[in-house]
Design an enzyme around this catalytic site. Structure first.
Site, PDB file in Angstrom:
ATOM      1  N   HIS A   1      -1.175  -1.061  -3.945  1.00 20.79           N
ATOM      2  CA  HIS A   1      -2.624  -0.739  -3.597  1.00 20.79           C
ATOM      3  C   HIS A   1      -2.619   0.904  -3.441  1.00 20.79           C
ATOM      4  O   HIS A   1      -1.718   1.289  -2.889  1.00 20.79           O
ATOM      5  CB  HIS A   1      -2.725  -1.408  -2.165  1.00 20.79           C
ATOM      6  CG  HIS A   1      -4.124  -1.422  -1.623  1.00 20.79           C
ATOM      7  ND1 HIS A   1      -4.919  -2.107  -1.901  1.00 20.79           N
ATOM      8  CD2 HIS A   1      -4.367  -0.699  -0.489  1.00 20.79           C
ATOM      9  CE1 HIS A   1      -6.078  -1.736  -1.238  1.00 20.79           C
ATOM     10  NE2 HIS A   1      -5.704  -0.948  -0.242  1.00 20.79           N
TER      11      HIS A   1
ATOM     12  N   SER B   1       0.802  -1.342  -0.075  1.00 22.70           N
ATOM     13  CA  SER B   1      -0.009   0.100  -0.142  1.00 22.70           C
ATOM     14  C   SER B   1       0.854   1.422  -0.023  1.00 22.70           C
ATOM     15  O   SER B   1       1.651   1.329   0.908  1.00 22.70           O
ATOM     16  CB  SER B   1      -0.836   0.000   1.357  1.00 22.70           C
ATOM     17  OG  SER B   1      -1.558   1.295   1.396  1.00 22.70           O
TER      18      SER B   1
ATOM     19  N   ASP C   1      -6.947  -6.687   3.813  1.00 23.60           N
ATOM     20  CA  ASP C   1      -6.454  -5.248   4.022  1.00 23.60           C
ATOM     21  C   ASP C   1      -6.545  -4.587   5.398  1.00 23.60           C
ATOM     22  O   ASP C   1      -7.507  -4.371   6.135  1.00 23.60           O
ATOM     23  CB  ASP C   1      -7.036  -4.199   3.013  1.00 23.60           C
ATOM     24  CG  ASP C   1      -6.622  -2.788   2.983  1.00 23.60           C
ATOM     25  OD1 ASP C   1      -5.402  -2.678   3.567  1.00 23.60           O
ATOM     26  OD2 ASP C   1      -7.200  -2.019   2.343  1.00 23.60           O
TER      27      ASP C   1
ATOM     28  N   MET D   1     -11.925  -5.823   5.009  1.00 23.68           N
ATOM     29  CA  MET D   1     -11.043  -5.102   5.616  1.00 23.68           C
ATOM     30  C   MET D   1     -10.744  -5.729   6.837  1.00 23.68           C
ATOM     31  O   MET D   1     -11.650  -6.224   7.895  1.00 23.68           O
ATOM     32  CB  MET D   1     -11.779  -3.533   6.145  1.00 23.68           C
ATOM     33  CG  MET D   1     -11.919  -2.589   4.804  1.00 23.68           C
ATOM     34  SD  MET D   1     -10.383  -2.033   4.042  1.00 23.68           S
ATOM     35  CE  MET D   1      -9.459  -1.389   5.542  1.00 23.68           C
TER      36      MET D   1
ATOM     37  N   ASP E   1      -4.741   3.803  -1.746  1.00 21.57           N
ATOM     38  CA  ASP E   1      -5.823   4.290  -1.067  1.00 21.57           C
ATOM     39  C   ASP E   1      -6.427   5.772  -1.256  1.00 21.57           C
ATOM     40  O   ASP E   1      -5.676   6.477  -0.871  1.00 21.57           O
ATOM     41  CB  ASP E   1      -5.324   4.055   0.308  1.00 21.57           C
ATOM     42  CG  ASP E   1      -5.087   2.695   0.850  1.00 21.57           C
ATOM     43  OD1 ASP E   1      -6.255   1.846   0.838  1.00 21.57           O
ATOM     44  OD2 ASP E   1      -4.158   2.157   1.244  1.00 21.57           O
TER      45      ASP E   1
ATOM     46  N   MET F   1      -8.776   8.526  -0.256  1.00 20.09           N
ATOM     47  CA  MET F   1      -9.712   8.752   1.084  1.00 20.09           C
ATOM     48  C   MET F   1     -10.232  10.126   0.944  1.00 20.09           C
ATOM     49  O   MET F   1      -9.314  11.010   0.406  1.00 20.09           O
ATOM     50  CB  MET F   1      -8.993   8.549   2.454  1.00 20.09           C
ATOM     51  CG  MET F   1      -8.042   7.166   2.654  1.00 20.09           C
ATOM     52  SD  MET F   1      -7.478   7.206   4.328  1.00 20.09           S
ATOM     53  CE  MET F   1      -6.468   5.635   4.284  1.00 20.09           C
TER      54      MET F   1
ATOM     55  N   MET G   1     -12.279   4.748  -0.459  1.00 22.38           N
ATOM     56  CA  MET G   1     -12.731   5.050   0.674  1.00 22.38           C
ATOM     57  C   MET G   1     -13.363   6.473   0.623  1.00 22.38           C
ATOM     58  O   MET G   1     -12.992   7.441   1.453  1.00 22.38           O
ATOM     59  CB  MET G   1     -11.731   5.056   2.009  1.00 22.38           C
ATOM     60  CG  MET G   1     -11.357   3.462   1.987  1.00 22.38           C
ATOM     61  SD  MET G   1      -9.648   3.318   2.948  1.00 22.38           S
ATOM     62  CE  MET G   1      -8.490   3.724   1.806  1.00 22.38           C
TER      63      MET G   1
ATOM     64  N   PHE H   1      -6.379   4.530   8.070  1.00 27.48           N
ATOM     65  CA  PHE H   1      -5.125   4.842   8.523  1.00 27.48           C
ATOM     66  C   PHE H   1      -4.278   3.485   8.359  1.00 27.48           C
ATOM     67  O   PHE H   1      -4.676   2.516   8.539  1.00 27.48           O
ATOM     68  CB  PHE H   1      -4.901   5.144   9.947  1.00 27.48           C
ATOM     69  CG  PHE H   1      -5.852   6.355  10.135  1.00 27.48           C
ATOM     70  CD1 PHE H   1      -5.068   7.791   9.970  1.00 27.48           C
ATOM     71  CD2 PHE H   1      -6.866   6.697  10.651  1.00 27.48           C
ATOM     72  CE1 PHE H   1      -5.839   9.108  10.076  1.00 27.48           C
ATOM     73  CE2 PHE H   1      -7.944   7.843  10.751  1.00 27.48           C
ATOM     74  CZ  PHE H   1      -7.256   8.980  10.425  1.00 27.48           C
TER      75      PHE H   1
ATOM     76  N   HIS I   1      -8.229   1.554  -3.895  1.00 25.30           N
ATOM     77  CA  HIS I   1      -9.331   1.223  -2.839  1.00 25.30           C
ATOM     78  C   HIS I   1      -9.911   2.499  -2.515  1.00 25.30           C
ATOM     79  O   HIS I   1      -9.262   3.349  -1.866  1.00 25.30           O
ATOM     80  CB  HIS I   1      -8.478   0.523  -1.667  1.00 25.30           C
ATOM     81  CG  HIS I   1      -9.481   0.401  -0.404  1.00 25.30           C
ATOM     82  ND1 HIS I   1      -8.634   0.199   0.722  1.00 25.30           N
ATOM     83  CD2 HIS I   1     -10.667   0.239  -0.315  1.00 25.30           C
ATOM     84  CE1 HIS I   1      -9.727  -0.069   1.800  1.00 25.30           C
ATOM     85  NE2 HIS I   1     -10.878   0.216   1.056  1.00 25.30           N
TER      86      HIS I   1
END
Ligand code: DX5
Ligand code: ZN
Length: 224
Positions: free
Chosen positions: A33, A10, A176, A138, A35, A37, A68, A144, A66
């Protein structure tokens, strides 16, 4: 079913001032990966599509995005169009039928992923999962890196594995959060196919060695 484990470092745990070099450091990973957010769906803000496009242009491995974020229906296809291998949206964030997002993602050329927070039951989404290629369980609360693995999520991984092995679903099971040398074997034994690891890879002195070690552990634990 023989399946070799996929390791997805990640980028959340990488040095954001040197993303191109950080992507190169994990060139022997399977997926990278990414992320996303939005400070609404989760209490943290990272990066979005323009940064993904920049990383996509230099990454030696396919991107696993991913999301979020709220409103995934609106934003997710852009990541697929930009060339992501897999784009995962959170079930809890979808306002309509998640199958519509899956269809848009596949039409835009990526795999479609559905993510579930630790407290979200798998059973609520059994009807929609046939539309997806990956299921992200998850194993920490999203938001975080560097958190502790929540072992109570493993029954969900086992159940998903069972549904795949019995032919009820065709998808990769991804885990993850808190995946490291101490926890990856449990997740692998429960049946995960894809292992996201942020701090365990980027926090290591030698990320390539960390990836190889995790991969070997996961492969061995799945054969037991
Ligand atoms: C957390 C992110 C994870 C995070 C994992 O919300 O979805 O991908 O980077 O980091 P570690 O492996 O450090 O728990
Ligand atoms: Zn993630």
């Amino acid at each position: 079913m023989p399946r070799s484990p996929l390791i997805a470092p990640s980028l959340l745990s990488a040095d954001f001032a040197r993303l191109a070099e950080e992507a190169q450091r994990v060139a022997d990973a399977d997926w990278l990966h990414f992320d996303v957010m939005d400070a609404h769906f989760v209490p943290n803000l990272t990066f979005g599509l323009p940064v993904m496009q920049a990383v996509q242009a230099v990454s030696p491995v396919p991107l696993d995005c991913h999301l979020m974020i709220e409103g995934p229906e609106r934003w997710a296809p852009g990541y697929a169009e930009a060339g992501a291998r897999n784009v995962t949206v959170h079930a809890e964030a979808c306002t309509g039928d998640p199958r519509a997002v899956a269809r848009d993602l596949r039409a835009a050329g990526s795999l479609a992923g559905l993510a579930l927070k630790p407290s979200t039951p798998l059973e609520e989404y059994l009807d929609v999962l046939p539309a997806f290629d990956t299921l992200l369980v998850m194993t920490v609360e999203p938001g975080f890196g560097g958190q502790r693995f929540i072992a109570e999520t493993l029954p969900k991984v086992r159940r998903a594995r069972e549904l795949v092995d019995t032919g009820h679903l065709t998808l990769l099971v991804e885990v993850d959060g808190g995946i490291n040398a101490d926890t990856i074997e449990q997740a692998a034994a429960a049946g995960a196919d894809v292992f996201v690891a942020g701090s365990a890879v980027y926090g290591a002195d030698d990320p390539a060695r960390a990836i190889a070690g995790l991969r070997a552990q996961a492969a061995a634990a799945r054969q037991r």
